[in-house]
Design a protein around this motif. Structure first.
Motif, PDB file in Angstrom:
ATOM      1  N   ILE A  11       6.334  -0.998  16.614  1.00 13.52           N
ATOM      2  CA  ILE A  11       7.342  -1.090  15.561  1.00 13.52           C
ATOM      3  C   ILE A  11       7.432  -2.555  15.162  1.00 13.52           C
ATOM      4  CG2 ILE A  11       9.731  -0.702  14.918  1.00 13.52           C
ATOM      5  CD1 ILE A  11       9.877   1.438  17.092  1.00 13.52           C
ATOM      6  N   LEU A  12       7.002  -2.850  13.957  1.00 11.17           N
ATOM      7  CA  LEU A  12       6.942  -4.228  13.497  1.00 11.17           C
ATOM      8  C   LEU A  12       7.771  -4.400  12.232  1.00 11.17           C
ATOM      9  CD1 LEU A  12       3.119  -4.704  14.064  1.00 11.17           C
ATOM     10  CD2 LEU A  12       4.947  -5.662  15.457  1.00 11.17           C
ATOM     11  N   PRO A  13       8.433  -5.561  12.070  1.00 13.73           N
ATOM     12  CA  PRO A  13       9.337  -5.751  10.931  1.00 13.73           C
ATOM     13  C   PRO A  13       8.645  -5.990   9.596  1.00 13.73           C
ATOM     14  CG  PRO A  13       9.251  -7.731  12.271  1.00 13.73           C
ATOM     15  CD  PRO A  13       8.495  -6.677  13.019  1.00 13.73           C
ATOM     16  N   PHE A  14       7.393  -6.494   9.621  1.00 20.17           N
ATOM     17  CA  PHE A  14       6.736  -6.805   8.342  1.00 20.17           C
ATOM     18  C   PHE A  14       5.229  -6.751   8.515  1.00 20.17           C
ATOM     19  CE2 PHE A  14       5.652  -9.410   4.593  1.00 20.17           C
ATOM     20  CZ  PHE A  14       6.517  -8.856   3.652  1.00 20.17           C
ATOM     21  N   VAL A  15       4.620  -5.723   7.979  1.00 19.48           N
ATOM     22  CA  VAL A  15       3.165  -5.568   8.011  1.00 19.48           C
ATOM     23  C   VAL A  15       2.694  -5.221   6.605  1.00 19.48           C
ATOM     24  CG1 VAL A  15       3.243  -4.727  10.392  1.00 19.48           C
ATOM     25  CG2 VAL A  15       3.168  -3.081   8.498  1.00 19.48           C
ATOM     26  N   ALA A  16       1.387  -5.243   6.427  1.00 16.13           N
ATOM     27  CA  ALA A  16       0.786  -4.798   5.165  1.00 16.13           C
ATOM     28  C   ALA A  16       0.001  -3.522   5.429  1.00 16.13           C
ATOM     29  CB  ALA A  16      -0.121  -5.865   4.582  1.00 16.13           C
ATOM     30  N   LYS A  94      -9.066   2.692  -6.023  1.00 17.74           N
ATOM     31  CA  LYS A  94      -7.672   2.419  -6.323  1.00 17.74           C
ATOM     32  C   LYS A  94      -6.981   2.075  -5.011  1.00 17.74           C
ATOM     33  CE  LYS A  94      -6.754   4.883 -10.614  1.00 17.74           C
ATOM     34  NZ  LYS A  94      -5.787   5.742 -11.332  1.00 17.74           N
ATOM     35  N   LEU A  95      -6.174   1.018  -5.041  1.00 18.82           N
ATOM     36  CA  LEU A  95      -5.545   0.538  -3.813  1.00 18.82           C
ATOM     37  C   LEU A  95      -4.127   0.064  -4.083  1.00 18.82           C
ATOM     38  CD1 LEU A  95      -8.589  -1.523  -3.793  1.00 18.82           C
ATOM     39  CD2 LEU A  95      -8.178  -0.567  -1.559  1.00 18.82           C
ATOM     40  N   CYS A  96      -3.247   0.381  -3.155  1.00 19.30           N
ATOM     41  CA  CYS A  96      -1.889  -0.163  -3.217  1.00 19.30           C
ATOM     42  C   CYS A  96      -1.554  -0.772  -1.869  1.00 19.30           C
ATOM     43  CB  CYS A  96      -0.874   0.921  -3.574  1.00 19.30           C
ATOM     44  SG  CYS A  96       0.820   0.268  -3.680  1.00 19.30           S
ATOM     45  N   CYS A  97      -1.127  -2.008  -1.889  1.00 16.55           N
ATOM     46  CA  CYS A  97      -0.712  -2.719  -0.680  1.00 16.55           C
ATOM     47  C   CYS A  97       0.808  -2.651  -0.576  1.00 16.55           C
ATOM     48  CB  CYS A  97      -1.176  -4.170  -0.742  1.00 16.55           C
ATOM     49  SG  CYS A  97      -0.609  -5.192   0.633  1.00 16.55           S
ATOM     50  N   GLY A  98       1.285  -1.961   0.447  1.00 17.00           N
ATOM     51  CA  GLY A  98       2.719  -1.887   0.696  1.00 17.00           C
ATOM     52  C   GLY A  98       3.102  -2.825   1.834  1.00 17.00           C
ATOM     53  N   VAL A  99       4.171  -3.572   1.677  1.00 15.01           N
ATOM     54  CA  VAL A  99       4.611  -4.491   2.730  1.00 15.01           C
ATOM     55  C   VAL A  99       6.035  -4.157   3.145  1.00 15.01           C
ATOM     56  CG1 VAL A  99       3.058  -6.379   2.129  1.00 15.01           C
ATOM     57  CG2 VAL A  99       5.270  -6.224   0.986  1.00 15.01           C
ATOM     58  N   GLY A 100       6.262  -4.226   4.452  1.00 11.76           N
ATOM     59  CA  GLY A 100       7.577  -3.909   4.992  1.00 11.76           C
ATOM     60  C   GLY A 100       7.446  -3.541   6.456  1.00 11.76           C
ATOM     61  N   SER A 101       8.467  -2.917   6.999  1.00 14.08           N
ATOM     62  CA  SER A 101       8.447  -2.513   8.396  1.00 14.08           C
ATOM     63  C   SER A 101       7.575  -1.279   8.576  1.00 14.08           C
ATOM     64  CB  SER A 101       9.871  -2.221   8.875  1.00 14.08           C
ATOM     65  OG  SER A 101      10.438  -1.165   8.111  1.00 14.08           O
ATOM     66  N   ALA A 102       7.076  -1.092   9.796  1.00 11.34           N
ATOM     67  CA  ALA A 102       6.211   0.060  10.053  1.00 11.34           C
ATOM     68  C   ALA A 102       6.088   0.314  11.546  1.00 11.34           C
ATOM     69  CB  ALA A 102       4.827  -0.162   9.457  1.00 11.34           C
ATOM     70  N   VAL A 109      -3.927   5.322  12.616  1.00 12.58           N
ATOM     71  CA  VAL A 109      -3.209   4.683  11.517  1.00 12.58           C
ATOM     72  C   VAL A 109      -2.633   5.703  10.546  1.00 12.58           C
ATOM     73  CG1 VAL A 109      -3.493   3.183   9.499  1.00 12.58           C
ATOM     74  CG2 VAL A 109      -4.504   2.533  11.690  1.00 12.58           C
ATOM     75  N   LYS A 110      -3.367   6.794  10.307  1.00 12.47           N
ATOM     76  CA  LYS A 110      -2.919   7.779   9.317  1.00 12.47           C
ATOM     77  C   LYS A 110      -1.627   8.481   9.716  1.00 12.47           C
ATOM     78  CE  LYS A 110      -5.970  11.407  11.132  1.00 12.47           C
ATOM     79  NZ  LYS A 110      -7.151  12.249  10.822  1.00 12.47           N
ATOM     80  N   THR A 111      -1.223   8.365  10.982  1.00  6.87           N
ATOM     81  CA  THR A 111       0.039   8.972  11.416  1.00  6.87           C
ATOM     82  C   THR A 111       1.176   7.961  11.398  1.00  6.87           C
ATOM     83  OG1 THR A 111      -0.304   8.487  13.780  1.00  6.87           O
ATOM     84  CG2 THR A 111      -1.234  10.546  12.918  1.00  6.87           C
ATOM     85  N   GLY A 112       0.917   6.751  10.898  1.00  5.59           N
ATOM     86  CA  GLY A 112       1.932   5.716  10.860  1.00  5.59           C
ATOM     87  C   GLY A 112       3.116   6.087   9.982  1.00  5.59           C
ATOM     88  N   SER A 113       4.239   5.440  10.227  1.00  9.00           N
ATOM     89  CA  SER A 113       5.452   5.713   9.453  1.00  9.00           C
ATOM     90  C   SER A 113       6.189   4.404   9.197  1.00  9.00           C
ATOM     91  CB  SER A 113       6.353   6.694  10.205  1.00  9.00           C
ATOM     92  OG  SER A 113       6.753   6.139  11.457  1.00  9.00           O
TER      93      SER A 113
END
Length: 222
Positions: A11-16, A94-102, A109-113
């Motif tokens: 559980i990390l506060p800020f990842v990409a 096509k790519l989208c980079c989302g940043v935030g907690s995870a 990785v595909k089961t990440g939330s």
């Protein structure tokens, strides 16, 4: 004795998180598609080594990449798009980079939330008329970067296969030296300089640098 890699959820506060898929993947022959996916996996492994990242490829032509070094998120995004445009057969993604907690397990990785996964997935689904995007819950970050990302996206769309290959080689070069780029591609320096200048490579390099700076500031504020 070597300790096996942990698959414990982090559980990390800020990842990409970069979520992507192959554009018009069904238009390729089975042989070409297999070759394309091998190249995609090769590129994902490269960036995983560079930025302490992990990835999954799923649903045939979809993939997700996550890195704790969130500041590198758009470098990975741009790099992956250039790499696939440079490949033969050339293909766009096509790519989208989302940043935030995870929260994620390193080898699933595909089961990440978490926020970064949600933003990245939704951002990819909502991409209209462009191929790369940044998604963030920080409104100021988006206000400062959205228009620049649209320009960068349009710029990449206009690059040829050779230009994409050369600009990518420059971006991943450790010393940003034209001689180094030429050596890595097996071409002479004057030819490389001509291609880079025609590609307006400094604009794209400056964009990647600016995005890294802005993401690092956001990461420090968490």
């Amino acid at each position: 004795m070597t300790t096996p890699p942990s698959n414990k959820a982090n559980i990390l506060p800020f990842v990409a998180v970069v979520t992507g898929d192959i554009v018009k993947s069904q238009s390729f022959s089975d042989a070409d598609f297999s070759t394309i996916m091998k190249e995609l996996e090769k590129q994902l492994k490269f960036y995983a080594l560079q930025y302490d990242g992990f990835f999954d490829i799923f649903r045939g032509d979809a993939f997700q990449f996550v890195t704790r070094d969130a500041a590198a998120g758009m470098h990975v995004t741009v790099g992956l798009r250039l790499a696939m445009k440079a490949f033969s057969p050339s293909v766009d993604v096509k790519l989208c980079c989302g940043v935030g907690s995870a929260s994620f397990r390193q080898h699933e990785v595909k089961t990440g939330s978490g926020e970064a996964f949600v933003l990245s997935g939704r951002g990819l689904d909502n991409l209209k008329g462009q191929n790369i995007a940044l998604a963030s819950g920080v409104k100021l970050l988006l206000h400062k970067t959205q228009l620049l990302t649209q320009f960068a996206d349009a710029h990449i769309s206009g690059l040829t296969q050779t230009q994409s290959e050369t600009v990518l080689a420059y971006l991943i070069s450790s010393d940003k030296n034209h001689d180094t780029v030429a050596t890595s591609l097996g071409k002479n320096r004057s030819n490389i300089t001509r291609i880079l200048n025609a590609s307006h490579y400094k604009l794209l390099a400056d964009y990647v640098g600016f995005m890294e700076q802005e993401l690092r500031v956001s990461q420090q504020d968490v």
